[in-house]
Design a protein around this motif. Structure first.
Motif, PDB file in Angstrom:
ATOM      1  N   GLY A 149       0.745  -1.241  -0.262  1.00 11.81           N
ATOM      2  CA  GLY A 149       0.198   0.363   0.178  1.00 11.81           C
ATOM      3  C   GLY A 149       0.918   1.019   0.309  1.00 11.81           C
ATOM      4  O   GLY A 149       1.832   1.372  -0.242  1.00 11.81           O
ATOM      5  N   GLU A 150       0.710   2.248   0.213  1.00 11.25           N
ATOM      6  CA  GLU A 150       0.261   3.557   0.740  1.00 11.25           C
ATOM      7  C   GLU A 150       1.428   4.171   1.383  1.00 11.25           C
ATOM      8  O   GLU A 150       2.865   4.586   0.832  1.00 11.25           O
ATOM      9  CB  GLU A 150      -0.320   4.539   0.903  1.00 11.25           C
ATOM     10  CG  GLU A 150      -1.423   4.414  -0.496  1.00 11.25           C
ATOM     11  CD  GLU A 150      -2.257   6.032  -0.019  1.00 11.25           C
ATOM     12  OE1 GLU A 150      -1.882   7.194   0.609  1.00 11.25           O
ATOM     13  OE2 GLU A 150      -3.346   6.165  -0.832  1.00 11.25           O
ATOM     14  N   THR A 151       1.978   3.327   2.593  1.00 10.93           N
ATOM     15  CA  THR A 151       3.282   3.250   3.266  1.00 10.93           C
ATOM     16  C   THR A 151       4.290   2.640   2.790  1.00 10.93           C
ATOM     17  O   THR A 151       5.568   3.165   2.694  1.00 10.93           O
ATOM     18  CB  THR A 151       2.737   2.641   4.460  1.00 10.93           C
ATOM     19  OG1 THR A 151       1.787   2.923   5.222  1.00 10.93           O
ATOM     20  CG2 THR A 151       4.158   2.642   5.635  1.00 10.93           C
ATOM     21  N   ALA A 206       5.320   2.435  -0.464  1.00 13.73           N
ATOM     22  CA  ALA A 206       5.425   2.526  -1.481  1.00 13.73           C
ATOM     23  C   ALA A 206       6.091   4.357  -1.141  1.00 13.73           C
ATOM     24  O   ALA A 206       7.191   5.120  -1.914  1.00 13.73           O
ATOM     25  CB  ALA A 206       4.583   3.289  -2.589  1.00 13.73           C
ATOM     26  N   ALA A 207       5.159   5.231  -0.498  1.00 14.14           N
ATOM     27  CA  ALA A 207       6.194   6.295   0.217  1.00 14.14           C
ATOM     28  C   ALA A 207       7.147   5.709   0.700  1.00 14.14           C
ATOM     29  O   ALA A 207       8.890   6.920   0.728  1.00 14.14           O
ATOM     30  CB  ALA A 207       5.413   6.920   1.206  1.00 14.14           C
ATOM     31  N   LYS A 267       9.708   5.589  -2.083  1.00 10.03           N
ATOM     32  CA  LYS A 267      10.290   7.042  -2.682  1.00 10.03           C
ATOM     33  C   LYS A 267      11.433   7.283  -1.849  1.00 10.03           C
ATOM     34  O   LYS A 267      11.866   8.460  -2.508  1.00 10.03           O
ATOM     35  CB  LYS A 267       8.622   7.749  -3.014  1.00 10.03           C
ATOM     36  CG  LYS A 267       9.380   8.487  -3.764  1.00 10.03           C
ATOM     37  CD  LYS A 267       7.792   8.925  -4.780  1.00 10.03           C
ATOM     38  CE  LYS A 267       7.827  10.304  -4.711  1.00 10.03           C
ATOM     39  NZ  LYS A 267       6.684  11.398  -5.462  1.00 10.03           N
ATOM     40  N   ARG A 268      11.110   7.805  -0.935  1.00  9.82           N
ATOM     41  CA  ARG A 268      11.671   8.691   0.132  1.00  9.82           C
ATOM     42  C   ARG A 268      13.039   8.054   0.337  1.00  9.82           C
ATOM     43  O   ARG A 268      14.288   9.406  -0.098  1.00  9.82           O
ATOM     44  CB  ARG A 268      11.230   8.720   1.466  1.00  9.82           C
ATOM     45  CG  ARG A 268      11.401   9.654   2.686  1.00  9.82           C
ATOM     46  CD  ARG A 268      11.251   9.732   4.178  1.00  9.82           C
ATOM     47  NE  ARG A 268      11.698  11.589   4.895  1.00  9.82           N
ATOM     48  CZ  ARG A 268      11.412  11.176   5.764  1.00  9.82           C
ATOM     49  NH1 ARG A 268      10.750  10.165   7.307  1.00  9.82           N
ATOM     50  NH2 ARG A 268      11.900  12.144   6.520  1.00  9.82           N
ATOM     51  N   THR A 299       8.008  -7.735  -5.067  1.00  7.33           N
ATOM     52  CA  THR A 299       7.649  -6.261  -4.871  1.00  7.33           C
ATOM     53  C   THR A 299       9.624  -5.201  -5.270  1.00  7.33           C
ATOM     54  O   THR A 299       9.575  -4.309  -5.980  1.00  7.33           O
ATOM     55  CB  THR A 299       7.310  -5.146  -3.694  1.00  7.33           C
ATOM     56  OG1 THR A 299       7.961  -4.944  -2.970  1.00  7.33           O
ATOM     57  CG2 THR A 299       6.126  -5.754  -3.939  1.00  7.33           C
TER      58      THR A 299
END
Length: 342
Positions: A222-224, A226-227, A230-231, A317
């Motif tokens: 999820g977003e956690t 992905a973020a 990316k960070r 992933t």
């Protein structure tokens, strides 16, 4: 997975050892935003006996300032006059190169390459002549391309030893440790994330699944996730933006550079099993045209590459991220080689 890959926490525990060694370290680009704090941190390391600081200007001032710190090592600054670069390199056992233009808002890695390639080439040529047996750590960006440039310089000089050339990707590991521990509530010193492939944007692939805290985040997805990825990949952009165009990631990079150097020093002092993620000439993906690759590397007692570890088991992933960025890394490497053949 790689229990010895702990450079991200080494400085956090401080240079506490009382052991001292007779090791000369040269910093090329010592008056810059990275070079100054890096020189200070190296002055605090008891495994360094002498620091040679070189820059096109102000290195003598940095050396005088850092030299006032009451640690046993000596510190001398050199400028380009009177063969200062060669004098700075004389007797150097470790050479760290943070020299070059820092990244500014809107700058791409290609922009950095155009600015820094010739700087790295010229410094490498002097190193190949004066200190060909030194261990060399390249901080100057873009590392994916500047390390191949240094390799080509040393090849042309007939003194290339791939076991002595490193791209310093430690900042990626430092960031991954800091960011993941902030999410997972773990101690940064115990949150050691292997980061593989390269050192720019999408070529930075954190293997979060290889430690318990990271595996939970990966499995949740999820977003956690992905973020976080990316960070880690674009943490440099975060710093450039926060500094409002007035600078880049200099302090954290200096910390990472000092941590990298400490790993070499500890191995040279006799510590066994020192392993760190670093960008080196590697056989892991050579069949795909990728001759340089970052993965966990075990150091020899000489502070050189002893064993290159494979990336290990990957979550799907992570496998996808790795496969997707190999073509970019191949292009980055080719750009460095092409620059030297022009």
């Amino acid at each position: 997975m790689f229990a010895a890959t702990r450079q991200s926490s080494r400085l956090a525990r401080s240079f506490s050892t009382s052991a001292r060694a007779n090791t000369r370290v040269a910093v090329l680009g010592a008056a810059g935003g990275i070079g100054q704090p890096l020189s200070l941190l190296l002055k605090l390391n008891p495994l360094v006996s002498h620091l040679s600081l070189y820059d096109i200007r102000l290195a003598a001032g940095v050396a005088a300032d850092v030299g006032h710190c009451n640690t046993p090592s000596t510190c001398v600054g050199y400028g380009p006059e009177n063969d200062g670069l060669k004098k700075a390199l004389e007797g150097a056992e470790i050479i760290i190169i943070p020299a070059g233009m820092p990244r500014k808002p809107g700058m791409t890695r290609d922009d950095l390459f155009n600015a820094n390639a010739s700087i790295v080439r010229d410094l490498a040529q002097a190193a190949a002549e004066v200190a060909p047996k030194a261990r060399i750590g390249i901080i100057a960006n873009p590392v994916n391309s500047t390390v191949p440039i240094v390799a080509e310089v040393f090849k042309k000089a007939g003194v290339y030893d791939p076991k002595r050339l490193f791209g310093v990707t430690t900042l990626d590991i430092v960031r991954a440790s800091a960011f993941l521990s902030g999410i997972a509530g773990t101690e940064p010193k115990d949150t050691n994330v292997p980061v593989v492939v390269g050192h720019s944007g999408p070529t930075i692939v954190p293997l979060l699944s290889q430690l318990p805290a990271g595996k939970k985040v990966v499995e949740q997805g999820g977003e956690t996730l992905a973020a976080l990825v990316k960070r880690i990949q674009y943490g440099g952009d975060e710093v450039v933006k926060a500094k409002d165009g007035a600078g880049s990631a200099t302090l954290s990079m200096a910390y990472a550079g000092a941590d990298f150097t400490d790993s070499l020093l500890r191995a040279m002092k006799g510590e066994k099993g020192v392993t760190l993620c670093t960008y080196v000439e590697s056989p892991l993906y050579k069949d795909q045209g990728v001759e340089f690759f970052s993965s966990p590397v075990e150091l020899s007692s000489e502070g050189t590459v002893a064993k290159i570890h494979p990336v290990g088991d990957l979550h799907p992933t992570e496998q996808k991220l790795l496969e997707a960025c190999l073509p970019d890394l191949k292009k980055n490497i080719a750009a460095g080689v092409k620059f030297m053949s022009a």
